[in-house]
Design a protein around this motif. Structure first.
Motif, PDB file in Angstrom:
ATOM      1  N   CYS A 205      29.722   8.571  19.956  1.00  0.00           N
ATOM      2  CA  CYS A 205      29.691  10.015  20.493  1.00  0.00           C
ATOM      3  C   CYS A 205      29.138  10.047  21.724  1.00  0.00           C
ATOM      4  CB  CYS A 205      28.689  10.615  19.677  1.00  0.00           C
ATOM      5  SG  CYS A 205      28.354  12.163  19.897  1.00  0.00           S
ATOM      6  N   VAL A 206      29.940  10.546  22.943  1.00  0.00           N
ATOM      7  CA  VAL A 206      29.558  10.686  24.331  1.00  0.00           C
ATOM      8  C   VAL A 206      28.633  11.822  24.504  1.00  0.00           C
ATOM      9  CG1 VAL A 206      30.282  10.633  26.630  1.00  0.00           C
ATOM     10  CG2 VAL A 206      31.495   9.271  24.865  1.00  0.00           C
ATOM     11  N   ILE A 207      27.357  11.777  25.026  1.00  0.00           N
ATOM     12  CA  ILE A 207      26.416  12.908  25.312  1.00  0.00           C
ATOM     13  C   ILE A 207      26.297  13.042  26.676  1.00  0.00           C
ATOM     14  CG2 ILE A 207      24.147  13.755  24.894  1.00  0.00           C
ATOM     15  CD1 ILE A 207      25.719  13.777  22.217  1.00  0.00           C
ATOM     16  N   ASP A 208      26.307  14.287  27.285  1.00  0.00           N
ATOM     17  CA  ASP A 208      26.051  14.744  28.535  1.00  0.00           C
ATOM     18  C   ASP A 208      24.576  14.454  28.908  1.00  0.00           C
ATOM     19  OD1 ASP A 208      25.875  15.631  31.324  1.00  0.00           O
ATOM     20  OD2 ASP A 208      26.512  17.380  30.955  1.00  0.00           O
ATOM     21  N   GLY A 209      24.137  13.486  29.635  1.00  0.00           N
ATOM     22  CA  GLY A 209      22.853  13.260  29.913  1.00  0.00           C
ATOM     23  C   GLY A 209      22.437  14.112  30.857  1.00  0.00           C
ATOM     24  N   ALA A 210      22.892  14.992  31.697  1.00  0.00           N
ATOM     25  CA  ALA A 210      22.717  15.629  32.786  1.00  0.00           C
ATOM     26  C   ALA A 210      21.779  16.816  32.486  1.00  0.00           C
ATOM     27  CB  ALA A 210      23.762  15.862  33.674  1.00  0.00           C
ATOM     28  N   ARG A 211      21.938  17.309  31.088  1.00  0.00           N
ATOM     29  CA  ARG A 211      21.373  18.441  30.740  1.00  0.00           C
ATOM     30  C   ARG A 211      19.845  18.137  30.493  1.00  0.00           C
ATOM     31  NH1 ARG A 211      24.108  19.195  25.126  1.00  0.00           N
ATOM     32  NH2 ARG A 211      24.272  17.089  25.402  1.00  0.00           N
ATOM     33  N   ALA A 212      18.889  19.316  30.268  1.00  0.00           N
ATOM     34  CA  ALA A 212      17.885  19.307  29.813  1.00  0.00           C
ATOM     35  C   ALA A 212      17.529  18.194  28.644  1.00  0.00           C
ATOM     36  CB  ALA A 212      17.338  20.441  29.446  1.00  0.00           C
ATOM     37  N   PRO A 213      16.397  17.468  28.616  1.00  0.00           N
ATOM     38  CA  PRO A 213      16.249  16.481  27.502  1.00  0.00           C
ATOM     39  C   PRO A 213      16.221  17.411  26.023  1.00  0.00           C
ATOM     40  CG  PRO A 213      14.612  16.150  29.170  1.00  0.00           C
ATOM     41  CD  PRO A 213      15.353  17.319  29.806  1.00  0.00           C
ATOM     42  N   ASP A 214      15.655  18.405  25.977  1.00  0.00           N
ATOM     43  CA  ASP A 214      15.588  18.893  24.845  1.00  0.00           C
ATOM     44  C   ASP A 214      17.228  19.278  24.328  1.00  0.00           C
ATOM     45  OD1 ASP A 214      13.042  19.091  24.787  1.00  0.00           O
ATOM     46  OD2 ASP A 214      12.653  21.242  25.013  1.00  0.00           O
ATOM     47  N   ALA A 215      18.058  19.767  25.215  1.00  0.00           N
ATOM     48  CA  ALA A 215      19.510  20.071  24.907  1.00  0.00           C
ATOM     49  C   ALA A 215      20.053  18.835  24.471  1.00  0.00           C
ATOM     50  CB  ALA A 215      20.218  20.601  26.096  1.00  0.00           C
ATOM     51  N   VAL A 216      20.024  17.641  25.140  1.00  0.00           N
ATOM     52  CA  VAL A 216      20.313  16.305  24.833  1.00  0.00           C
ATOM     53  C   VAL A 216      19.822  16.064  23.549  1.00  0.00           C
ATOM     54  CG1 VAL A 216      20.533  14.024  25.272  1.00  0.00           C
ATOM     55  CG2 VAL A 216      20.703  15.860  27.267  1.00  0.00           C
ATOM     56  N   ALA A 217      18.580  16.225  23.394  1.00  0.00           N
ATOM     57  CA  ALA A 217      18.127  15.787  22.052  1.00  0.00           C
ATOM     58  C   ALA A 217      18.720  16.563  20.786  1.00  0.00           C
ATOM     59  CB  ALA A 217      16.604  16.069  22.051  1.00  0.00           C
ATOM     60  N   ALA A 218      18.787  17.749  20.963  1.00  0.00           N
ATOM     61  CA  ALA A 218      19.482  18.743  20.004  1.00  0.00           C
ATOM     62  C   ALA A 218      20.945  18.384  19.462  1.00  0.00           C
ATOM     63  CB  ALA A 218      19.566  20.150  20.433  1.00  0.00           C
ATOM     64  N   SER A 219      21.726  17.959  20.735  1.00  0.00           N
ATOM     65  CA  SER A 219      23.165  17.463  20.380  1.00  0.00           C
ATOM     66  C   SER A 219      22.970  16.462  19.554  1.00  0.00           C
ATOM     67  CB  SER A 219      23.525  17.093  21.771  1.00  0.00           C
ATOM     68  OG  SER A 219      23.946  18.532  22.375  1.00  0.00           O
ATOM     69  N   ILE A 220      22.152  15.287  19.828  1.00  0.00           N
ATOM     70  CA  ILE A 220      22.049  14.121  19.048  1.00  0.00           C
ATOM     71  C   ILE A 220      21.882  14.292  17.757  1.00  0.00           C
ATOM     72  CG2 ILE A 220      20.937  11.619  19.090  1.00  0.00           C
ATOM     73  CD1 ILE A 220      20.743  11.961  22.070  1.00  0.00           C
ATOM     74  N   LEU A 221      20.633  15.021  17.408  1.00  0.00           N
ATOM     75  CA  LEU A 221      20.108  15.044  16.052  1.00  0.00           C
ATOM     76  C   LEU A 221      21.292  15.666  15.275  1.00  0.00           C
ATOM     77  CD1 LEU A 221      17.856  15.185  13.959  1.00  0.00           C
ATOM     78  CD2 LEU A 221      17.089  17.236  14.960  1.00  0.00           C
ATOM     79  N   ALA A 222      21.924  16.844  15.907  1.00  0.00           N
ATOM     80  CA  ALA A 222      23.060  17.606  14.950  1.00  0.00           C
ATOM     81  C   ALA A 222      24.292  16.601  14.622  1.00  0.00           C
ATOM     82  CB  ALA A 222      23.783  18.584  15.862  1.00  0.00           C
ATOM     83  N   ARG A 223      24.478  15.683  15.443  1.00  0.00           N
ATOM     84  CA  ARG A 223      25.614  14.572  15.241  1.00  0.00           C
ATOM     85  C   ARG A 223      24.952  13.700  14.159  1.00  0.00           C
ATOM     86  NH1 ARG A 223      28.666  12.310  13.282  1.00  0.00           N
ATOM     87  NH2 ARG A 223      30.455  10.974  13.956  1.00  0.00           N
ATOM     88  N   ALA A 224      23.675  13.118  14.452  1.00  0.00           N
ATOM     89  CA  ALA A 224      23.184  12.175  13.309  1.00  0.00           C
ATOM     90  C   ALA A 224      23.015  12.721  12.108  1.00  0.00           C
ATOM     91  CB  ALA A 224      21.620  11.833  13.963  1.00  0.00           C
ATOM     92  N   ARG A 225      22.790  13.978  11.873  1.00  0.00           N
ATOM     93  CA  ARG A 225      22.776  14.747  10.629  1.00  0.00           C
ATOM     94  C   ARG A 225      24.013  14.806   9.948  1.00  0.00           C
ATOM     95  NH1 ARG A 225      18.955  19.854  12.414  1.00  0.00           N
ATOM     96  NH2 ARG A 225      16.957  18.953  12.162  1.00  0.00           N
ATOM     97  N   GLU A 226      24.974  14.953  10.517  1.00  0.00           N
ATOM     98  CA  GLU A 226      26.666  15.119  10.265  1.00  0.00           C
ATOM     99  C   GLU A 226      26.750  13.671   9.741  1.00  0.00           C
ATOM    100  OE1 GLU A 226      30.576  15.209  12.625  1.00  0.00           O
ATOM    101  OE2 GLU A 226      29.447  17.107  12.940  1.00  0.00           O
ATOM    102  N   ALA A 227      26.431  12.726  10.612  1.00  0.00           N
ATOM    103  CA  ALA A 227      27.000  11.211   9.890  1.00  0.00           C
ATOM    104  C   ALA A 227      26.221  11.014   8.845  1.00  0.00           C
ATOM    105  CB  ALA A 227      26.570  10.402  11.145  1.00  0.00           C
ATOM    106  N   LEU A 228      24.811  11.531   8.538  1.00  0.00           N
ATOM    107  CA  LEU A 228      24.062  11.108   7.559  1.00  0.00           C
ATOM    108  C   LEU A 228      24.370  11.882   6.277  1.00  0.00           C
ATOM    109  CD1 LEU A 228      20.637  10.492   9.548  1.00  0.00           C
ATOM    110  CD2 LEU A 228      22.003   8.752   8.150  1.00  0.00           C
ATOM    111  N   ALA A 229      24.831  12.890   6.413  1.00  0.00           N
ATOM    112  CA  ALA A 229      25.038  13.662   5.202  1.00  0.00           C
ATOM    113  C   ALA A 229      26.076  13.281   4.098  1.00  0.00           C
ATOM    114  CB  ALA A 229      25.851  15.153   5.667  1.00  0.00           C
TER     115      ALA A 229
END
Length: 203
Positions: A179-203
């Motif tokens: 899962c490629v994540i745009d790291g140029a964004r604000a850290p909170d936005a990056v973290a939100a994208s990662i958490l959403a994808r992780a929750r999806e994978a763990l569902a």
């Protein structure tokens, strides 16, 4: 589930790995946060050997053997037992970093990296987050930390540029788990994208 974070130096992957671990723990999930090289006492000793000192201290082939030894100890003592207990293991770097640093950028050793990995490690991550960032920005961040572990940063911008291209190519090669994540964004936005994808994978 085994989740790894990858990216060039200074990409923010270590910060995001910590944030994901904290967020999943807050949801009541059993999480183990670890790193490579390192994660077990023996592997941490090898970490000091490979990340400190003169850039020319080791050849790429020697680095490959050292990193694989560290990874094997890490797998035996921490990763495999935690996964067997049903925990989520989040690791800051794994074999994809070796595929890049020793297999591509530091030497033409990709075949050797994969052969050793199959023989001595035998597993890939279930989900890999690649934090993508401009190499100049990442290198400036990494050098700004001013730690003793700057051996790879000392190879300069050229290595980081080659690494970024290599990681993006690796994400295509192993597309189902990356899962490629745009790291140029604000850290909170990056973290939100990662958490959403992780929750999806763990569902």
């Amino acid at each position: 589930m085994f989740i790894t974070f990858e990216g060039i130096d200074g990409s923010g992957k270590s910060t995001q790995a910590r944030r994901l671990a904290a967020a999943l723990e807050a949801e009541g999930r059993p999480v183990v946060l670890t790193r490579e090289p390192g994660g077990s006492p023996g592997a941490e000793e090898i970490r000091r050997l490979v990340l400190e000192g003169d850039p020319a201290r080791w050849s790429a082939a020697t680095e490959l053997l050292l990193f694989t030894a560290a990874r094997r100890d890490h797998l035996e003592r921490l990763i495999a037992p935690a996964l067997a207990e049903g925990k989520i293991v989040i690791c800051d770097r794994f074999v994809d970093s070796t595929r890049m640093y020793q297999g591509l950028s530091r030497g033409d050793l990709r075949a050797e990296v994969d052969a050793l990995h199959r023989l001595m490690i035998g597993r890939e991550a279930d989900l890999t987050f690649l934090i993508d960032i401009d190499p100049a920005v990442g290198l400036a961040r990494a050098k700004g930390r001013q730690t003793a572990e700057e051996r790879f940063e000392d190879f300069g911008l050229g290595l980081q540029e080659q690494m970024r291209a290599g990681f993006l190519a690796l994400a295509q090669e192993f597309a189902p788990r990356f899962c490629v994540i745009d790291g140029a964004r604000a850290p909170d936005a990056v973290a939100a994208s990662i958490l959403a994808r992780a929750r999806e994978a763990l569902a």
